[in-house]
Design an enzyme around this catalytic site. Structure first.
Site, PDB file in Angstrom:
ATOM      1  N   TYR A 158      84.425  72.126  38.145  1.00  0.00           N
ATOM      2  CA  TYR A 158      83.252  73.635  38.377  1.00  0.00           C
ATOM      3  C   TYR A 158      81.602  72.870  37.725  1.00  0.00           C
ATOM      4  O   TYR A 158      80.889  73.394  38.583  1.00  0.00           O
ATOM      5  CB  TYR A 158      83.560  74.317  37.611  1.00  0.00           C
ATOM      6  CG  TYR A 158      81.874  75.160  37.421  1.00  0.00           C
ATOM      7  CD1 TYR A 158      81.606  76.420  38.124  1.00  0.00           C
ATOM      8  CD2 TYR A 158      81.598  76.294  35.339  1.00  0.00           C
ATOM      9  CE1 TYR A 158      80.900  77.159  38.738  1.00  0.00           C
ATOM     10  CE2 TYR A 158      80.968  76.950  35.810  1.00  0.00           C
ATOM     11  CZ  TYR A 158      80.411  77.218  36.572  1.00  0.00           C
ATOM     12  OH  TYR A 158      79.178  78.324  36.771  1.00  0.00           O
ATOM     13  N   ARG A 165      74.687  71.279  42.945  1.00  0.00           N
ATOM     14  CA  ARG A 165      74.304  72.370  43.506  1.00  0.00           C
ATOM     15  C   ARG A 165      72.598  72.101  42.445  1.00  0.00           C
ATOM     16  O   ARG A 165      72.033  72.257  43.233  1.00  0.00           O
ATOM     17  CB  ARG A 165      74.369  73.573  43.074  1.00  0.00           C
ATOM     18  CG  ARG A 165      74.442  74.686  42.702  1.00  0.00           C
ATOM     19  CD  ARG A 165      74.668  75.442  43.134  1.00  0.00           C
ATOM     20  NE  ARG A 165      75.039  76.427  41.235  1.00  0.00           N
ATOM     21  CZ  ARG A 165      75.465  77.069  41.285  1.00  0.00           C
ATOM     22  NH1 ARG A 165      76.171  78.186  42.066  1.00  0.00           N
ATOM     23  NH2 ARG A 165      76.421  77.461  39.825  1.00  0.00           N
ATOM     24  N   TYR A 218      71.638  77.809  30.320  1.00  0.00           N
ATOM     25  CA  TYR A 218      72.948  77.931  29.220  1.00  0.00           C
ATOM     26  C   TYR A 218      73.242  76.398  28.705  1.00  0.00           C
ATOM     27  O   TYR A 218      72.439  75.571  29.476  1.00  0.00           O
ATOM     28  CB  TYR A 218      74.379  77.768  30.003  1.00  0.00           C
ATOM     29  CG  TYR A 218      75.074  79.261  30.651  1.00  0.00           C
ATOM     30  CD1 TYR A 218      74.502  80.491  29.858  1.00  0.00           C
ATOM     31  CD2 TYR A 218      76.116  79.153  31.457  1.00  0.00           C
ATOM     32  CE1 TYR A 218      75.419  81.644  30.313  1.00  0.00           C
ATOM     33  CE2 TYR A 218      76.500  79.980  32.193  1.00  0.00           C
ATOM     34  CZ  TYR A 218      75.897  81.478  31.405  1.00  0.00           C
ATOM     35  OH  TYR A 218      76.585  82.533  32.066  1.00  0.00           O
ATOM     36  N   ARG A 231      71.263  86.620  38.326  1.00  0.00           N
ATOM     37  CA  ARG A 231      72.041  87.627  37.303  1.00  0.00           C
ATOM     38  C   ARG A 231      72.612  88.596  38.864  1.00  0.00           C
ATOM     39  O   ARG A 231      73.766  89.021  39.330  1.00  0.00           O
ATOM     40  CB  ARG A 231      72.215  88.209  36.564  1.00  0.00           C
ATOM     41  CG  ARG A 231      72.395  87.358  35.005  1.00  0.00           C
ATOM     42  CD  ARG A 231      73.341  86.493  34.972  1.00  0.00           C
ATOM     43  NE  ARG A 231      73.551  86.018  33.727  1.00  0.00           N
ATOM     44  CZ  ARG A 231      74.697  85.203  33.544  1.00  0.00           C
ATOM     45  NH1 ARG A 231      76.025  85.412  34.203  1.00  0.00           N
ATOM     46  NH2 ARG A 231      73.725  84.689  32.191  1.00  0.00           N
ATOM     47  N   GLU A 337      86.207  88.338  36.904  1.00  0.00           N
ATOM     48  CA  GLU A 337      85.028  88.536  37.560  1.00  0.00           C
ATOM     49  C   GLU A 337      85.095  89.812  37.922  1.00  0.00           C
ATOM     50  O   GLU A 337      85.533  89.175  39.257  1.00  0.00           O
ATOM     51  CB  GLU A 337      84.544  87.393  37.750  1.00  0.00           C
ATOM     52  CG  GLU A 337      82.961  86.869  38.136  1.00  0.00           C
ATOM     53  CD  GLU A 337      82.703  85.310  38.231  1.00  0.00           C
ATOM     54  OE1 GLU A 337      82.848  84.565  37.785  1.00  0.00           O
ATOM     55  OE2 GLU A 337      82.399  85.344  39.187  1.00  0.00           O
TER      56      GLU A 337
HETATM   57  C1  3EB Z   1      78.484  83.937  34.426  1.00  0.00           C
HETATM   58  O1  3EB Z   1      77.738  84.592  34.406  1.00  0.00           O
HETATM   59  C2  3EB Z   1      80.511  83.594  35.063  1.00  0.00           C
HETATM   60  O2  3EB Z   1      77.901  79.365  39.570  1.00  0.00           O
HETATM   61  O3  3EB Z   1      77.770  80.525  41.057  1.00  0.00           O
HETATM   62  C3  3EB Z   1      78.763  83.608  37.492  1.00  0.00           C
HETATM   63  C4  3EB Z   1      78.609  83.976  39.013  1.00  0.00           C
HETATM   64  C5  3EB Z   1      80.139  82.722  37.159  1.00  0.00           C
HETATM   65  C6  3EB Z   1      77.677  82.459  39.441  1.00  0.00           C
HETATM   66  C7  3EB Z   1      78.162  80.407  39.554  1.00  0.00           C
HETATM   67  C8  3EB Z   1      79.411  81.187  37.677  1.00  0.00           C
HETATM   68  C9  3EB Z   1      78.102  81.943  38.972  1.00  0.00           C
HETATM   69  O4  3EB Z   1      78.434  82.071  33.895  1.00  0.00           O
HETATM   70  C10 3EB Z   1      80.056  82.624  36.064  1.00  0.00           C
END
Ligand code: 3EB
Length: 347
Positions: A158, A165, A218, A231, A337
């Site tokens: 990942y 990306r 993050y 989001r 999820e």
């Molecule tokens: C998160 O909130 C959970 O890498 O495109 C959610 C939606 C998550 C999209 C992405 C990752 C992605 O971090 C993981």
């Protein structure tokens, strides 16, 4: 102009009248058996993942809205490189599947991993296409890759994907401002890097979740390059508001909550969905609701299905419209999820 979403079994797509098929922009489908041939011009990704429940609505069909004829919206087919797409003058839906093996030639100890290369290639091709055709605004991306939590070349897969990306987003100037799409990134047991994307001519509004840190902020403990997504994204036109909600999980701040507790992770995920919808409603003065929306629920462990379903029943107080798919969530401590798209007519 606008967009419609319909949910059905994949086999029903081919049974629809030609006029309906001509309005289809693209398809996101789940199931272990690859469907027999579809109208070859319809961009579709087939995610080879077990559907645990909600099989009858496991195929999500994105259609150009023909009820509004303020603009001509003839759907046009296209191919460029590995991308297959359709456009309607306002929206472009595309799919790309890249086999990592094609990037493994001449590999050495310290070369860039095939997955990172495949990711960069996919995103480069996508941005080159949409910039050339004039659909530069990113609404929703679906990303799927095999063995997402496995480590190779010293890094979780990942995270290789995230490096690739972000690399391309930075070099195409899309990390500045709030241009990032809603997205999901899930792991399957096998298959190529599969990406579907919905983009368009009108800017969308990026929505963040007040309960969560922006994913692109993050801390480094989650990898050398941050996950690049919003989001949710909100798309407004004269008739319709569409909220594309990213894969949403049991994360508050930047931390995973309720390790090994599927019930509590499900409840936390619902709280996050509520919070992001509330934020979208605040920003756009709408009244979008989670109730009645179609959910796609990714479950890491099949044995957690019943508990997750029970929590959702309890929350929605009745029948839930959801497809449950077995897939690996991108953090190994996440068990569930949920993603959805919510629409409402604006008077
Ligand atoms: C998160 O909130 C959970 O890498 O495109 C959610 C939606 C998550 C999209 C992405 C990752 C992605 O971090 C993981």
């Amino acid at each position: 102009m606008g967009i419609n979403i319909e949910y059905m079994p994949f086999s029903d797509v081919q049974r629809q009248p030609q006029a309906w098929q001509d309005r289809v922009l693209g398809v996101v489908n789940f199931g272990e058996t690859l469907p027999a041939s579809l109208n070859q011009h319809i961009p579709a990704i087939h995610l080879n993942a077990p559907v645990l429940a909600g099989e009858r609505i496991a195929c999500e069909v994105w259609l150009s809205d023909s009820t509004n004829n303020s603009k001509s919206n003839q759907v046009v087919n296209g191919r460029q490189g590995a991308i297959q797409y359709r456009t309607d003058g306002e929206l472009l839906f595309g799919v790309i599947n890249l086999d990592e093996l094609a990037f493994s030639q001449g590999e050495s100890e310290n070369s860039i991993s095939p997955l990172q290369q495949a990711t960069e290639s996919a995103y480069q091709q996508i941005f080159a296409l949409i910039d050339a055709l004039g659909y530069p605004h990113l609404y929703r991306f679906w990303n799927y890759l095999a063995d997402i939590n496995e480590t190779s070349h010293g890094l979780e897969r990942y995270r290789h994907f995230n490096v690739g990306r972000k690399q391309v987003l930075v070099s195409s100037n899309r990390m500045a401002g709030n241009e990032l799409p809603a997205a999901c990134a899930l792991g399957l047991s096998q298959g190529p890097l599969s990406i579907a994307f919905l983009v368009g001519k009108t800017p969308a509004i990026a929505i963040e979740n007040p309960r969560q840190m922006k994913a692109y902020d993050y801390p480094e403990q989650y990898g050398p390059r941050t996950p690049s997504f919003s989001r949710a994204t909100l798309l407004n036109d004269n008739e319709q508001t569409t909220l594309f909600i990213s894969g949403t999980a049991s994360i508050v701040g930047h931390e995973t909550l309720h390790i090994d507790d599927i019930a509590a992770q499900t409840r936390e995920t619902l709280a996050n969905l509520e919070a992001v919808i509330k934020e979208a409603n605040r920003v756009s003065k709408t009244e979008l609701k989670l109730q009645d929306s179609f959910l796609r629920v990714y479950i890491r462990n099949e044995e957690d299905l019943a508990i997750a379903q029970a929590e959702l029943q309890e929350y929605f107080k009745g029948e839930i419209k959801a497809t449950f798919v077995q897939a690996d969530i991108c953090r190994s401590d996440l068990l569930i999820e949920i993603e959805t798209t919510i629409q409402m007519e604006t008077q």
